[in-house]
Write a protein that holds these residues in place. Sequence first.
Motif, short mmCIF file in Angstrom:
data_model
loop_
_atom_site.label_atom_id
_atom_site.label_comp_id
_atom_site.label_asym_id
_atom_site.label_seq_id
_atom_site.Cartn_x
_atom_site.Cartn_y
_atom_site.Cartn_z
N LEU A 1 0.79 -1.23 0.00
CA LEU A 1 0.00 0.00 0.00
C LEU A 1 0.82 1.28 0.00
N TYR A 2 2.01 1.24 0.59
CA TYR A 2 2.71 2.49 0.89
C TYR A 2 3.92 2.70 -0.02
N PRO A 3 4.27 3.94 -0.29
CA PRO A 3 5.43 4.23 -1.15
C PRO A 3 6.73 4.19 -0.35
N ASN A 4 6.90 3.16 0.47
CA ASN A 4 8.14 2.99 1.22
C ASN A 4 9.28 2.68 0.26
N THR A 5 10.50 2.88 0.72
CA THR A 5 11.68 2.48 -0.05
C THR A 5 12.34 1.28 0.63
N VAL A 6 13.02 0.48 -0.20
CA VAL A 6 13.68 -0.71 0.32
C VAL A 6 14.93 -0.30 1.10
N GLN A 7 15.12 -0.91 2.24
CA GLN A 7 16.35 -0.73 3.01
C GLN A 7 16.77 -2.09 3.56
N ALA A 8 18.02 -2.17 3.98
CA ALA A 8 18.54 -3.41 4.55
C ALA A 8 19.27 -3.11 5.85
N VAL A 9 19.09 -3.99 6.83
CA VAL A 9 19.76 -3.84 8.12
C VAL A 9 20.63 -5.07 8.37
N LEU A 10 21.72 -4.85 9.09
CA LEU A 10 22.62 -5.92 9.48
C LEU A 10 22.34 -6.27 10.94
N VAL A 11 21.95 -7.53 11.19
CA VAL A 11 21.54 -7.94 12.53
C VAL A 11 22.20 -9.28 12.88
N THR A 12 21.95 -9.73 14.10
CA THR A 12 22.41 -11.04 14.54
C THR A 12 21.22 -11.98 14.67
N GLY A 13 21.52 -13.26 14.88
CA GLY A 13 20.46 -14.23 15.12
C GLY A 13 19.61 -13.86 16.32
N ARG A 14 20.24 -13.29 17.34
CA ARG A 14 19.48 -12.84 18.52
C ARG A 14 18.50 -11.74 18.14
N ASN A 15 18.93 -10.81 17.28
CA ASN A 15 18.03 -9.75 16.83
C ASN A 15 16.84 -10.31 16.05
N VAL A 16 17.12 -11.33 15.23
CA VAL A 16 16.04 -11.96 14.46
C VAL A 16 14.98 -12.53 15.40
N LYS A 17 15.43 -13.20 16.44
CA LYS A 17 14.46 -13.78 17.39
C LYS A 17 13.64 -12.69 18.07
N GLU A 18 14.28 -11.62 18.51
CA GLU A 18 13.53 -10.56 19.19
C GLU A 18 12.60 -9.84 18.22
N TRP A 19 13.02 -9.70 16.97
CA TRP A 19 12.16 -9.12 15.93
C TRP A 19 10.87 -9.93 15.83
N LEU A 20 11.02 -11.26 15.81
CA LEU A 20 9.84 -12.12 15.71
C LEU A 20 9.04 -12.15 16.99
N GLU A 21 9.70 -12.02 18.15
CA GLU A 21 8.97 -11.92 19.42
C GLU A 21 8.06 -10.70 19.41
N MET A 22 8.56 -9.59 18.88
CA MET A 22 7.74 -8.39 18.78
C MET A 22 6.55 -8.64 17.86
N SER A 23 6.79 -9.23 16.71
CA SER A 23 5.70 -9.52 15.77
C SER A 23 4.64 -10.41 16.39
N ALA A 24 5.08 -11.39 17.18
CA ALA A 24 4.15 -12.36 17.78
C ALA A 24 3.24 -11.71 18.82
N GLY A 25 3.48 -10.46 19.15
CA GLY A 25 2.60 -9.74 20.06
C GLY A 25 1.21 -9.51 19.51
N ILE A 26 1.01 -9.79 18.22
CA ILE A 26 -0.33 -9.62 17.63
C ILE A 26 -1.30 -10.67 18.16
N PHE A 27 -0.77 -11.74 18.77
CA PHE A 27 -1.61 -12.83 19.24
C PHE A 27 -1.86 -12.74 20.74
N ASN A 28 -3.08 -13.06 21.15
CA ASN A 28 -3.40 -13.17 22.56
C ASN A 28 -2.79 -14.46 23.14
N GLN A 29 -2.60 -14.47 24.45
CA GLN A 29 -2.15 -15.70 25.10
C GLN A 29 -3.30 -16.70 25.12
N VAL A 30 -2.98 -17.97 24.86
CA VAL A 30 -3.99 -19.01 24.74
C VAL A 30 -3.78 -20.05 25.84
#
Length: 658
Positions: free
Chosen positions: A462-491
Amino acid sequence: MSKLDNTISRRSFLAGTAAAGSLVMLHPFSARAAANQAHLRIMETTDLHVHVFPYDYYGDKPNDTMGLARTASIIDAIRAEATNSMLVDNGDFLQGNPMGDYIAYERGMREGDVHPIIKAMNTLGYECSTLGNHEFNYGLDFMFKVLSGANFPFVCANLTRGGLAANGREDDLFLKPYVILDKKVKDGAGQEHTVRVGLIGFVPPQIMNWDAKHLAGKAMTRDIVRAAEAWVPQMREEGADIVVALSHSGFGPLQYEENLENASALLAGIDGIDAIVTGHSHLDFPGPKFEGVEGADNAKGLLNGKPAVMGGFWGSHLGLIDLMLERDGNAWRVAGSTSEARPIFERVERETKPLVESKAEVEEAAREDHEATLKYVRTAVGKTSAPLHSYFALVADDPSVQIVAQAQVWYIKDMLKETAYSDIPVLSAAAPFKAGGRGGADYYTDVPAGDVAIKHVADLYLYPNTVQAVLVTGRNVKEWLEMSAGIFNQVEPGKPDQPLLNDAFPSYNFDVIDGVTYAIDLSQPPKYDPKGELINPGANRIVDLKFNGEPIDAEQKFIVATNNYRAGGGGNFPEIGPDKLIFEAPDTNRDVIVRYIVEQGTINPSADANWGFKPLDGASVLFETGPKGAEFAGEVKGVDIAPAGDGENGFALYRITL
């Protein structure tokens, strides 16, 4: 005279209107005003996002829920209900649909051109507007060319030139911080008076992150509250009787924090501000979504004790603040108020029913641009071997997100192949933008198999964003996904039919990272809240996180292809920000997707099911999606999905057995 009751209900007002048949009924303030009182109605549009016509360019079909032409058709009648009125806009008018992109990227703004949204607004008698964050998406030069075509002023009190910090000199600002209009009003006895109405505008300071590529070194922002504290007293000193804040900012907390994105509640609490029009959040206030929200009084239409309104988005509502002004010596003060967000459509069972027709004058103003946009969006660029849809993008790996991820990896690998980063694995983060929610039961990507046109690419991204790239570690990848998983309620294990999705978490922050595999353990609480605050440090929702079939190394380096919003810190993802940035593309994500499709000829959008939910014995969850999702429910990989009846507001309800 005693202060008027400011709780006159919309229901009693409508009852009087209905009893009068076709007669236009005055608002009670106009009907009751005495010789020393005047009723002033402030009408607001906000978050128009270039929607002039009631037309969905992404779906290439009419849409009765949107369009300034529809909103405009009720303005005359609404003006007639009040003795005195004024029309203002609250920002985010310049970007948000293919017409905006067509003008910015294809046609451009030539000498003497007037942008179609400005053409439309010029027909309606606006008296002022402020800037929203999306005004900056195409750069400052383009924005100011557009503003120059308006026959009404723009104000913004917290946007400064270069590195200046806006410490009180108007010369530091790009625009006037405020205007004071000498508004001619008639009182209850028919006598004309001049009321000096001050209008001051504010933009979220986060534009410096979201559009850093356009603003770095050229502009600076100031905290909304601090800017108001500096300028509002000056407005009063210059003789403003009434001060109205045009706040392109959501409600937010009542406790001060520096540089809040959503600061309208604090802004309303500033001494000297009499009323506040808000936006940015794409909601309507007063309205049921604000029940129980701190500082919001739905019954009285007050925010932090001041008259306030939020008029939806895309022209869905006209925001109204009605002020009863009372003469106090040589000045005027607010003696009572009501607020309302009046819609242009209603939902009857599962159908949308328009309440108004378009105003022909508004459509004609932008007709040529509308036709050119239709031609632009219908241009084919390739084919897809299977449908691209987002009906289940929040609960399973999804074809619409998959294509975006593939295009980003393809592009970044090519851009970095001759650099020191060429041997580092490239992952891709992409989120579903059209996933129902506030956009409604039809707000989903739905591209059939066959030709893929530009309109379909705009539907994917939808948005006219531009492509960018970041350099991260495996730990950053996990925390990135932990943040994303906040969309779900606890079950809770063993419990059926629990609500799955946290409605406070926006879908554009639900990043799926392609190139790794993982599962989400819903029995764990979310580690981060929707604002990125760490709330459960010991939580670990992301399990079985692997790269190339092996557990991910916390110290291994990865490049993640994303967009300028996320790489710039948008969404407050843990440790993801400008310090991780290694590549800033000159191309938009949409342009990259188009190029990818052109090169591939025919794309294969099959999702690879690289993520899913960890099984939980005896548990099931419910979620809503668009009713057209029924066509694709049986094709979703790795998830046991079944229909569960009708949801609310036209949505369909589905069950996942975990």
